[in-house]
Design an enzyme around this catalytic site. Sequence first.
Site, PDB file in Angstrom:
ATOM      1  N   ASP A  39     -16.960   9.085  -6.557  1.00  0.00           N
ATOM      2  CA  ASP A  39     -15.785   9.967  -6.716  1.00  0.00           C
ATOM      3  C   ASP A  39     -14.700   9.327  -7.590  1.00  0.00           C
ATOM      4  OD1 ASP A  39     -14.707   8.068  -5.040  1.00  0.00           O
ATOM      5  OD2 ASP A  39     -14.019   9.482  -3.503  1.00  0.00           O
ATOM      6  N   ASP A  43     -13.801   2.282  -2.357  1.00  0.00           N
ATOM      7  CA  ASP A  43     -13.862   2.594  -0.926  1.00  0.00           C
ATOM      8  C   ASP A  43     -14.402   1.396  -0.145  1.00  0.00           C
ATOM      9  OD1 ASP A  43     -16.656   2.699  -1.478  1.00  0.00           O
ATOM     10  OD2 ASP A  43     -16.419   4.795  -2.104  1.00  0.00           O
ATOM     11  N   ASP A 112      -2.994  -4.646   5.767  1.00  0.00           N
ATOM     12  CA  ASP A 112      -1.619  -4.403   5.342  1.00  0.00           C
ATOM     13  C   ASP A 112      -0.904  -3.664   6.463  1.00  0.00           C
ATOM     14  OD1 ASP A 112       0.569  -4.083   3.380  1.00  0.00           O
ATOM     15  OD2 ASP A 112      -1.043  -4.329   1.918  1.00  0.00           O
ATOM     16  N   ASP A 220       4.339  -5.466   4.804  1.00  0.00           N
ATOM     17  CA  ASP A 220       5.017  -4.850   3.672  1.00  0.00           C
ATOM     18  C   ASP A 220       6.535  -4.851   3.871  1.00  0.00           C
ATOM     19  OD1 ASP A 220       4.374  -3.195   1.213  1.00  0.00           O
ATOM     20  OD2 ASP A 220       5.624  -1.745   2.275  1.00  0.00           O
ATOM     21  N   GLU A 278       5.980  -9.838   3.330  1.00  0.00           N
ATOM     22  CA  GLU A 278       6.419  -9.580   1.956  1.00  0.00           C
ATOM     23  C   GLU A 278       7.936  -9.411   2.007  1.00  0.00           C
ATOM     24  OE1 GLU A 278       5.959  -6.502  -1.769  1.00  0.00           O
ATOM     25  OE2 GLU A 278       6.411  -5.841   0.250  1.00  0.00           O
ATOM     26  N   HIS A 351      -0.943  -6.191  -6.486  1.00  0.00           N
ATOM     27  CA  HIS A 351      -1.057  -4.809  -6.960  1.00  0.00           C
ATOM     28  C   HIS A 351       0.251  -4.250  -7.500  1.00  0.00           C
ATOM     29  CE1 HIS A 351       0.674  -4.649  -3.046  1.00  0.00           C
ATOM     30  NE2 HIS A 351       0.948  -3.378  -3.193  1.00  0.00           N
ATOM     31  N   ASP A 352       1.354  -4.993  -7.345  1.00  0.00           N
ATOM     32  CA  ASP A 352       2.660  -4.534  -7.837  1.00  0.00           C
ATOM     33  C   ASP A 352       3.072  -5.219  -9.126  1.00  0.00           C
ATOM     34  OD1 ASP A 352       3.038  -2.931  -5.568  1.00  0.00           O
ATOM     35  OD2 ASP A 352       4.084  -4.525  -4.481  1.00  0.00           O
TER      36      ASP A 352
HETATM   37  O1  TEU Z   1       6.401  -3.492  -2.417  1.00  0.00           O
HETATM   38  C1  TEU Z   1       7.740  -3.735  -2.272  1.00  0.00           C
HETATM   39  C2  TEU Z   1       8.453  -4.324  -3.424  1.00  0.00           C
HETATM   40  O2  TEU Z   1       9.558  -4.760  -3.269  1.00  0.00           O
HETATM   41  C3  TEU Z   1       7.861  -4.365  -4.743  1.00  0.00           C
HETATM   42  O3  TEU Z   1       6.954  -5.252  -5.103  1.00  0.00           O
HETATM   43  C4  TEU Z   1       7.901  -3.073  -5.428  1.00  0.00           C
HETATM   44  O4  TEU Z   1       6.637  -2.584  -5.738  1.00  0.00           O
HETATM   45  C5  TEU Z   1       8.630  -3.304  -6.700  1.00  0.00           C
HETATM   46  O5  TEU Z   1       9.858  -3.847  -6.401  1.00  0.00           O
HETATM   47  C6  TEU Z   1       8.843  -2.050  -7.423  1.00  0.00           C
HETATM   48  O6  TEU Z   1       9.482  -2.421  -8.608  1.00  0.00           O
HETATM   49  C7  TEU Z   1       5.683  -3.033  -1.337  1.00  0.00           C
HETATM   50  C8  TEU Z   1       4.269  -2.731  -1.748  1.00  0.00           C
HETATM   51  O7  TEU Z   1       3.642  -3.912  -2.133  1.00  0.00           O
HETATM   52  C9  TEU Z   1       4.294  -1.680  -2.805  1.00  0.00           C
HETATM   53  O8  TEU Z   1       3.025  -1.404  -3.324  1.00  0.00           O
HETATM   54  C10 TEU Z   1       4.876  -0.434  -2.195  1.00  0.00           C
HETATM   55  O9  TEU Z   1       5.042   0.537  -3.180  1.00  0.00           O
HETATM   56  C11 TEU Z   1       6.220  -0.699  -1.535  1.00  0.00           C
HETATM   57  O10 TEU Z   1       6.252  -1.884  -0.759  1.00  0.00           O
HETATM   58  C12 TEU Z   1       6.544   0.415  -0.579  1.00  0.00           C
HETATM   59  O11 TEU Z   1       5.677   0.373   0.515  1.00  0.00           O
END
Ligand code: TEU
Length: 585
Positions: A39, A43, A112, A220, A278, A351-352
């Site tokens: 898809d 997954d 997470d 998070d 985090e 991932h950010d």
């Molecule tokens: O991220 C929080 C965060 O402060 C960042 O890394 C954010 O993505 C960045 O500041 C945006 O510019 C966490 C997660 O890792 C992220 O993927 C989520 O979008 C966010 O929290 C909300 O849950």
Amino acid sequence: MSMDAVSDRESAWAQRPDWWKRAVVYQVYPRSFQDSDGDGVGDLRGVLSRLDHLAYLGVDVVWLSPIYRSPHADNGYDISDYRDIDPLFGTLDDLDALVDAAHARGIRIVMDLVVNHTSDEHTWFAESRSGRDSPRRDWYWWSPARPGHEPGTPGAEPTNWESFFSGPVWQWDEASGEYYLHLFDRKQPDLNWENPEVRHAVYDMMRWWLDRGIDGFRMDVINLISKRLPLSDAPERPEGGWADGSPLYMNGPRLHEFLQEMHREVFAGRSGLLTVGETPGVTVEEARLLTDPARAEVDMVFQFDHVGLDHGPEGKFAPQRPEPGALAASFTQWQDALADVGWNSLYLANHDQARPVSRFGDDERHWRESATALATILHLQRGTPYVYQGEEIGMTNAPFADIDAFRDVESLNHYAEAMARGSAPADVLLGLASMSRDNARTPVQWESTPTAGFTTGEPWLAVNPNAARISVAAQRGVPGSVLEHYRALIALRHDLDVVAEGTFTRLDVGDPAVFAFVRAFEGEELLVLANLSSDPRSVALAGADEWDAAVAVLSNVDSPARVSEAVAAPLAPWAAAVWHRRAEG
Ligand code: TEU
């Protein structure tokens, strides 16, 4: 060392409460890791099918980005049911199978934990929203309009804070006649941690997962759960617009109390777990408190200083190249700050974050060398290293040229807001191309085929065309490849106590772009020399010949085995080398 000595060491480490000092964590972003059903979205069965890669790499822990039920406004960081798996990713049975298979390979699974906010589609929020007298009303932050303003009109928001994802943090709810708070997207309402019922519902859910067999949590934005009360305006920015409210909601007054309560309620009496918070905007002082084992809060935190080095005065999407040396200076500050108490998480990618080899390295002229140099300095610091999927093969930023190519809510909101302000589309796209989170989210490049072995279907986000050149298949077993370099670094942490436990001392070698440091533990020493720039750099290493008996254990370029010879000529661009010695006797 004899095999018996090796296994004695293994079992001694396995018993230790701080076992994670010797561990390497691998982050899986399931959506982009491996699709099993065609898809186009990764997954859980896909993850299971790739466990051999993780075992080959040698990692000890997998952190799974969210796989819970979610409408996916923020790719699963907006959870609508904490106790079920999103059908996009599979079922609870699939997760159990993955956990069992990982455990059979000696790999732990960390989930997470996204509890600063839920999805607006969570039943808790649906009930909270149903009316001002709902028993769950105060599970979230509701507030009437600013006095003297027409509710729902611009300027009537209860405070002037800007959302992480552009625009205000308040959303007007016509039906119940109040605003709700969302620090992220409006589909991510913030939970009210002041309410003990909320906290205990979260702890209950956490225990449920631990009882199911998972090995800990990546929490998070956990330092956003305690807000300063009453919620109030932040100082205006000189240029106007929404204000930076972060001092009013980050590292708030009850943060430590909440985390200590969570520890007592969830983690006390259990062992072998890993907790990592985090914590955007965390200071070294706060990090010391959060990670001091005596205080029983979390094992370690993700700090953000080094990943902000390239943000320009106008923010993340107007980046500027940091000075060579800035990265080493920032890491050194954190190494020194947590030397005697607490523990560092070591990461460059997640991932950010746009891909580190593109941001901090040189993905054109010195791709392999810079990817491996960055890995070397990261993994050999004191702390627990995190590898983000694809980092281990040097995946780069993707050639995004059009707004339609992006999927991330942060990028799309930023673009929409910039267009509304009248910015030039080409400028905005340039910023997004280098800094969008989607750079991290392109599918893992397993093979050198058009869909990179990720899917048999249409990938949800385009595969980076450089899969033709950069892939797991092209690197596995190839000496000197990025992948083999990561394997060697992970093996060093497992083999040498000095990597897991040693002190850290930066050496001044006369050039800030050269990151030189020594780790030391019980008569064992490790010397790391790395040129973090694209030019040759001279090294003035005092007493270099005293290191000549040391064994060269790893290098990403051909360099002399003896330290004194290696520093006699300038270090090549992005050269990184490591030596090890044990005290005589
Ligand atoms: O991220 C929080 C965060 O402060 C960042 O890394 C954010 O993505 C960045 O500041 C945006 O510019 C966490 C997660 O890792 C992220 O993927 C989520 O979008 C966010 O929290 C909300 O849950």
